[in-house]
Design an enzyme around this catalytic site. Structure first.
Site, PDB file in Angstrom:
ATOM      1  N   LYS A  54     -13.951  -1.774  37.487  1.00 24.67           N
ATOM      2  CA  LYS A  54     -13.844  -1.151  38.811  1.00 24.67           C
ATOM      3  C   LYS A  54     -15.090  -0.450  39.219  1.00 24.67           C
ATOM      4  O   LYS A  54     -15.930   0.116  38.729  1.00 24.67           O
ATOM      5  CB  LYS A  54     -12.841   0.157  38.599  1.00 24.67           C
ATOM      6  CG  LYS A  54     -12.843   1.213  39.776  1.00 24.67           C
ATOM      7  CD  LYS A  54     -13.184   2.731  39.132  1.00 24.67           C
ATOM      8  CE  LYS A  54     -14.517   2.846  39.063  1.00 24.67           C
ATOM      9  NZ  LYS A  54     -15.182   4.337  38.786  1.00 24.67           N
ATOM     10  N   THR A  55     -15.256  -0.360  40.684  1.00 27.01           N
ATOM     11  CA  THR A  55     -16.328   0.026  41.156  1.00 27.01           C
ATOM     12  C   THR A  55     -16.715  -0.304  42.857  1.00 27.01           C
ATOM     13  O   THR A  55     -16.891  -1.726  42.652  1.00 27.01           O
ATOM     14  CB  THR A  55     -17.745   0.438  40.575  1.00 27.01           C
ATOM     15  OG1 THR A  55     -18.749   0.814  41.617  1.00 27.01           O
ATOM     16  CG2 THR A  55     -18.491  -1.047  40.106  1.00 27.01           C
ATOM     17  N   GLY A 103     -23.541   2.894  46.947  1.00 31.07           N
ATOM     18  CA  GLY A 103     -24.222   1.834  46.284  1.00 31.07           C
ATOM     19  C   GLY A 103     -25.259   2.465  45.578  1.00 31.07           C
ATOM     20  O   GLY A 103     -26.495   2.174  46.248  1.00 31.07           O
ATOM     21  N   GLY A 133     -15.733   7.127  39.929  1.00 31.78           N
ATOM     22  CA  GLY A 133     -15.731   7.305  41.361  1.00 31.78           C
ATOM     23  C   GLY A 133     -14.286   6.348  41.885  1.00 31.78           C
ATOM     24  O   GLY A 133     -14.192   5.604  41.337  1.00 31.78           O
ATOM     25  N   ARG A 175     -15.495  12.246  35.757  1.00 32.84           N
ATOM     26  CA  ARG A 175     -16.880  11.384  35.106  1.00 32.84           C
ATOM     27  C   ARG A 175     -17.354  12.118  33.731  1.00 32.84           C
ATOM     28  O   ARG A 175     -18.350  11.799  33.291  1.00 32.84           O
ATOM     29  CB  ARG A 175     -17.982  11.743  36.182  1.00 32.84           C
ATOM     30  CG  ARG A 175     -18.003  11.197  37.484  1.00 32.84           C
ATOM     31  CD  ARG A 175     -19.190  10.855  38.198  1.00 32.84           C
ATOM     32  NE  ARG A 175     -18.888  10.151  39.342  1.00 32.84           N
ATOM     33  CZ  ARG A 175     -19.051   9.031  39.660  1.00 32.84           C
ATOM     34  NH1 ARG A 175     -19.088   8.115  38.680  1.00 32.84           N
ATOM     35  NH2 ARG A 175     -18.849   8.411  40.868  1.00 32.84           N
ATOM     36  N   LYS A 189     -28.678   3.155  73.996  1.00 30.04           N
ATOM     37  CA  LYS A 189     -29.565   4.240  73.867  1.00 30.04           C
ATOM     38  C   LYS A 189     -29.972   4.836  72.577  1.00 30.04           C
ATOM     39  O   LYS A 189     -31.123   5.705  72.229  1.00 30.04           O
ATOM     40  CB  LYS A 189     -29.382   5.517  74.900  1.00 30.04           C
ATOM     41  CG  LYS A 189     -27.860   5.942  74.543  1.00 30.04           C
ATOM     42  CD  LYS A 189     -27.844   7.302  75.508  1.00 30.04           C
ATOM     43  CE  LYS A 189     -26.449   8.167  75.105  1.00 30.04           C
ATOM     44  NZ  LYS A 189     -25.853   9.103  75.896  1.00 30.04           N
ATOM     45  N   GLU A 236     -15.666   7.375  53.112  1.00 30.20           N
ATOM     46  CA  GLU A 236     -14.560   6.812  54.059  1.00 30.20           C
ATOM     47  C   GLU A 236     -13.764   5.598  53.544  1.00 30.20           C
ATOM     48  O   GLU A 236     -12.796   5.180  53.952  1.00 30.20           O
ATOM     49  CB  GLU A 236     -15.406   6.449  55.531  1.00 30.20           C
ATOM     50  CG  GLU A 236     -15.793   7.722  56.135  1.00 30.20           C
ATOM     51  CD  GLU A 236     -17.314   8.046  55.839  1.00 30.20           C
ATOM     52  OE1 GLU A 236     -17.674   7.660  54.518  1.00 30.20           O
ATOM     53  OE2 GLU A 236     -17.824   9.066  56.238  1.00 30.20           O
ATOM     54  N   ASP A 293     -20.564   2.208  33.194  1.00 24.92           N
ATOM     55  CA  ASP A 293     -20.849   3.134  32.016  1.00 24.92           C
ATOM     56  C   ASP A 293     -19.359   3.680  31.260  1.00 24.92           C
ATOM     57  O   ASP A 293     -19.416   3.736  30.037  1.00 24.92           O
ATOM     58  CB  ASP A 293     -21.002   4.762  32.800  1.00 24.92           C
ATOM     59  CG  ASP A 293     -22.488   4.727  33.280  1.00 24.92           C
ATOM     60  OD1 ASP A 293     -23.475   4.127  32.481  1.00 24.92           O
ATOM     61  OD2 ASP A 293     -23.033   5.381  34.166  1.00 24.92           O
ATOM     62  N   GLU A 311     -27.829   3.363  49.503  1.00 23.02           N
ATOM     63  CA  GLU A 311     -27.989   4.883  49.096  1.00 23.02           C
ATOM     64  C   GLU A 311     -28.979   4.806  47.956  1.00 23.02           C
ATOM     65  O   GLU A 311     -29.706   5.848  47.708  1.00 23.02           O
ATOM     66  CB  GLU A 311     -26.613   5.434  48.825  1.00 23.02           C
ATOM     67  CG  GLU A 311     -25.996   5.351  47.286  1.00 23.02           C
ATOM     68  CD  GLU A 311     -24.932   5.982  46.965  1.00 23.02           C
ATOM     69  OE1 GLU A 311     -24.601   7.200  47.665  1.00 23.02           O
ATOM     70  OE2 GLU A 311     -24.311   5.544  46.149  1.00 23.02           O
ATOM     71  N   ASP A 333     -19.112  -0.127  44.218  1.00 27.27           N
ATOM     72  CA  ASP A 333     -20.706  -0.705  44.146  1.00 27.27           C
ATOM     73  C   ASP A 333     -20.974  -2.090  44.002  1.00 27.27           C
ATOM     74  O   ASP A 333     -21.682  -2.841  44.248  1.00 27.27           O
ATOM     75  CB  ASP A 333     -21.603   0.271  43.206  1.00 27.27           C
ATOM     76  CG  ASP A 333     -21.570   1.533  43.507  1.00 27.27           C
ATOM     77  OD1 ASP A 333     -20.936   2.004  44.525  1.00 27.27           O
ATOM     78  OD2 ASP A 333     -22.000   2.442  42.840  1.00 27.27           O
TER      79      ASP A 333
HETATM   80  P1  FBP Z   1     -18.640   4.414  40.267  1.00 24.92           P
HETATM   81  O1  FBP Z   1     -19.521   3.677  39.818  1.00 24.92           O
HETATM   82  O2  FBP Z   1     -18.250   5.471  39.421  1.00 24.92           O
HETATM   83  O3  FBP Z   1     -17.340   3.579  40.749  1.00 24.92           O
HETATM   84  O4  FBP Z   1     -18.987   5.284  41.440  1.00 24.92           O
HETATM   85  C1  FBP Z   1     -19.342   4.709  42.711  1.00 24.92           C
HETATM   86  C2  FBP Z   1     -19.861   5.717  43.778  1.00 24.92           C
HETATM   87  O5  FBP Z   1     -18.982   5.721  44.953  1.00 24.92           O
HETATM   88  C3  FBP Z   1     -21.298   5.635  44.313  1.00 24.92           C
HETATM   89  O6  FBP Z   1     -21.174   4.621  45.369  1.00 24.92           O
HETATM   90  C4  FBP Z   1     -21.682   6.917  44.511  1.00 24.92           C
HETATM   91  O7  FBP Z   1     -23.158   6.852  44.316  1.00 24.92           O
HETATM   92  C5  FBP Z   1     -21.070   7.740  43.628  1.00 24.92           C
HETATM   93  O8  FBP Z   1     -19.872   6.859  43.308  1.00 24.92           O
HETATM   94  C6  FBP Z   1     -20.533   9.055  44.170  1.00 24.92           C
HETATM   95  O9  FBP Z   1     -19.771   9.871  43.366  1.00 24.92           O
HETATM   96  P2  FBP Z   1     -19.655  11.327  43.335  1.00 24.92           P
HETATM   97  O10 FBP Z   1     -18.855  11.379  44.784  1.00 24.92           O
HETATM   98  O11 FBP Z   1     -18.921  11.801  42.020  1.00 24.92           O
HETATM   99  O12 FBP Z   1     -20.837  11.975  43.472  1.00 24.92           O
END
Ligand code: FBP
Length: 554
Positions: free
Chosen positions: A203-204, A252, A82, A146, A243, A426, A177, A312, A206
């Protein structure tokens, strides 16, 4: 790759930003080797699987006298998984790092992730291209993907193009991964004497790739600042209109760091954390009851509005659902060939027929949208695609049903209207904050120094990052050190251990001390947008998570 012709005023100003770096990377340096390392767990198995890269020492760089020049070499780079803010800065740091070693050094980028290596799809990244992307968000310089790099045939196919381009080192920028795969690749190339080094970069967004030596994965800082800005804006709307209850799901998928960080920045009324749900052995109904109680308490105080943050990955942490997913994974791994032949409209029935009674009953009780995601759709690493499950909507509907019942029972008398949001995409490609811009550039530059020091199977590590950048410590950590054995697709595999929210950690404890007050009283904080120009205490501020985690070192 396409280049943008027209630039915003901010992009133009931002392109001139010179990332700050650790002192050791600013001139000639020397490498200092530390103690040999052990894997995070399952030491015997990991040692056997990685005979050539296991047990290597930590290393760090220190400033030294003399020059940095070395013989010329070509380097390859891959963005994997991601998007995360700062990826372009890792690549520009790597480019500047290898050029500082020898201006003849060349950098090749593989297109659309690991697939680019296997399919021999690449471009040379020249100075002009790099300059277009400095301090920008996104991964569009070479794209990401991926594809799982795990088979010997893929490694051999990759080696063909590495050798054809005379590439002596490959930098893989990815999450747990992808770095696991980097480690396997490093071991393989070393075992066959391929003469290609492999270096990983953490990187991530998350935030779940961290340990004592990797203080943060890049992108977490910027993404959480973007989400917190928008959550703050929603809070202000909520506090003005009075309201709605806003249900906000945050990215995440395997850990709740993003949600916890946003809670620390904004003080919502309800924050759910997957790790806590698991530790308390909560059911979906326990979670719904907790939210309904907070809604009732606030209604009794005359406040029929509030904000709920939902990670999530929540669904996967609920112990009963976790057991269901584990059985599903084993069952699908065993019966994949049969399952692939089953007609699309019969797949759910097939799954039901192959589960234990307890899990079949739970599976049947879930809304179809959730059961479909759990059973049918996986990413190439076998992960449930939790970003596609509308947990925020599911919870809002279940809370409403409970409150309707409580209304009938005379327990609740308020009004309950909801709005739903999902914040993920976003923030993933936002222009990196100063912290991420500096951290990422340093990670990339440092990767070049690890290559120059002849290292392979290492992850680029920049520490002390809660201090000003010139006090940061640059070095490397053997990737095998982060590994343990886990079940993946029905088989035990060596993988990097994910860092979940620690329930004994300072960020969580701080949150627990304040959450009751935040739930009853409106204590919203409005962080506002990321600032790139201005005082350091506004522009260079690290996350609350990092600050609390490192607070005893201050
Ligand atoms: P990475 O762990 O590969 O950095 O991805 C994080 C993430 O943004 C998660 O938060 C999310 O669940 C996922 O990628 C969504 O990925 P995709 O858009 O490929 O479905």
């Amino acid at each position: 790759m396409e280049t943008t012709v027209e630039k915003s005023a901010l992009e133009i100003a931002r392109a001139a930003y010179r990332p700050k770096m650790p002192k050791a990377l600013c001139g000639p340096l020397t490498i200092v080797e530390g103690e040999p390392t052990e894997s995070a767990d399952n030491q015997e198995e990991i040692k056997e699987l990685f005979p050539n890269t296991y047990g290597m020492p930590y290393v760090h760089f220190e400033p030294s006298e003399g020059g940095k020049h070395s013989a010329s070499l070509n380097v390859g780079v891959i963005l994997s998984g991601g998007q995360a803010p700062g990826g372009h800065n890792v690549i520009s740091g790597l480019f500047d790092g290898i050029k500082s070693l020898n201006p003849k050094n060349r950098l090749y980028g593989f297109i659309l992730g690991p697939a680019g290596l296997i399919e021999h799809n690449y471009i040379e990244l020249t100075g002009n291209i790099i300059d277009e992307y400095r301090n920008t968000g996104g991964f569009d310089i070479i794209g990401s993907g991926r594809t799982k790099l795990e088979k010997k045939e893929q490694f051999d196919k990759g080696l063909e193009i590495l050798q054809a381009l005379d590439i002596k080192a490959l930098v893989i920028i990815g999450g747990d991964d992808s770095n696991t795969n980097a480690c396997v690749l490093a071991e393989y190339y070393k075992s066959i004497g391929a003469d290609v080094q492999v270096i990983g970069c953490p990187k991530t967004i998350d935030g779940d790739l961290k340990n004592s030596e990797i203080e943060a994965s890049f992108g977490f800082d910027t993404a959480t600042k973007v989400y917190s800005e928008v959550i703050g804006n929603i809070m202000r709307d909520c506090n003005s209109a009075k309201k709605y209850w806003h249900f906000v799901k945050l990215m995440g998928r395997s850990a709740s760091h993003v949600t916890l960080e946003c809670a620390l920045q904004t003080h919502p009324n309800v924050t759910l954390l997957g790790e806590e749900v698991e530790a308390k052995n909560q059911t979906l109904d326990d979670i719904v009851t907790y939210i309904a109680e907070v809604v009732t308490d606030r209604a009794n105080l005359g406040m029929n509005y509030g904000v709920v943050l939902v990670p999530e990955g929540l669904i996967e942490f609920i112990p009963a659902i976790k057991r269901l997913i584990a059985e599903l994974n084993d069952m699908l791994a065993k019966n994949q060939a049969d399952f692939d032949l089953v007609a699309a409209d019969k797949k759910i029935d097939y799954v039901l027929g192959h589960l234990s009674d307890e899990n079949a009953a739970l599976f049947k009780s879930l809304p179809l949208s959730v059961s479909r995601q759990l059973a049918l759709e996986r990413d190439p690493h076998g992960n449930v695609q939790v970003s596609l499950i509308e947990t925020e909507q599911l919870l809002a509907e279940m809370v409403k049903a409970k409150l309707d019942q409580w209304k009938k029972d005379g327990i609740y008398t308020g009004k309950f209207a909801t709005q739903h949001h999902f914040f993920g995409y976003e923030g993933r490609c936002a222009a990196p904050s100063n912290w991420d811009a500096d951290y990422c550039y340093s990670l990339g530059y440092n990767a070049a120094m690890l290559i120059s020091a002849g290292k392979t199977g290492y992850m680029s590590s920049i520490k002390n990052t809660f201090r000003p950048a010139d006090e940061w410590i640059a070095g490397g950590i053997p990737i095998t050190m982060m590994m343990n054995m886990e079940k993946r697709n029905g088989q035990m595999k060596p993988v990097i251990k994910k860092a979940l929210v620690e329930l004994t950690g300072k960020p969580y404890k701080f949150f627990v001390r304040h959450r009751t007050e935040w739930s009853r009283n409106t204590s919203f904080v409005y962080p506002g947008p990321i600032q790139y120009f201005g005082p350091a205490e506004v522009c260079d501020r690290p996350t609350a998570t990092l600050t609390l985690e490192q607070s005893d070192k201050l």
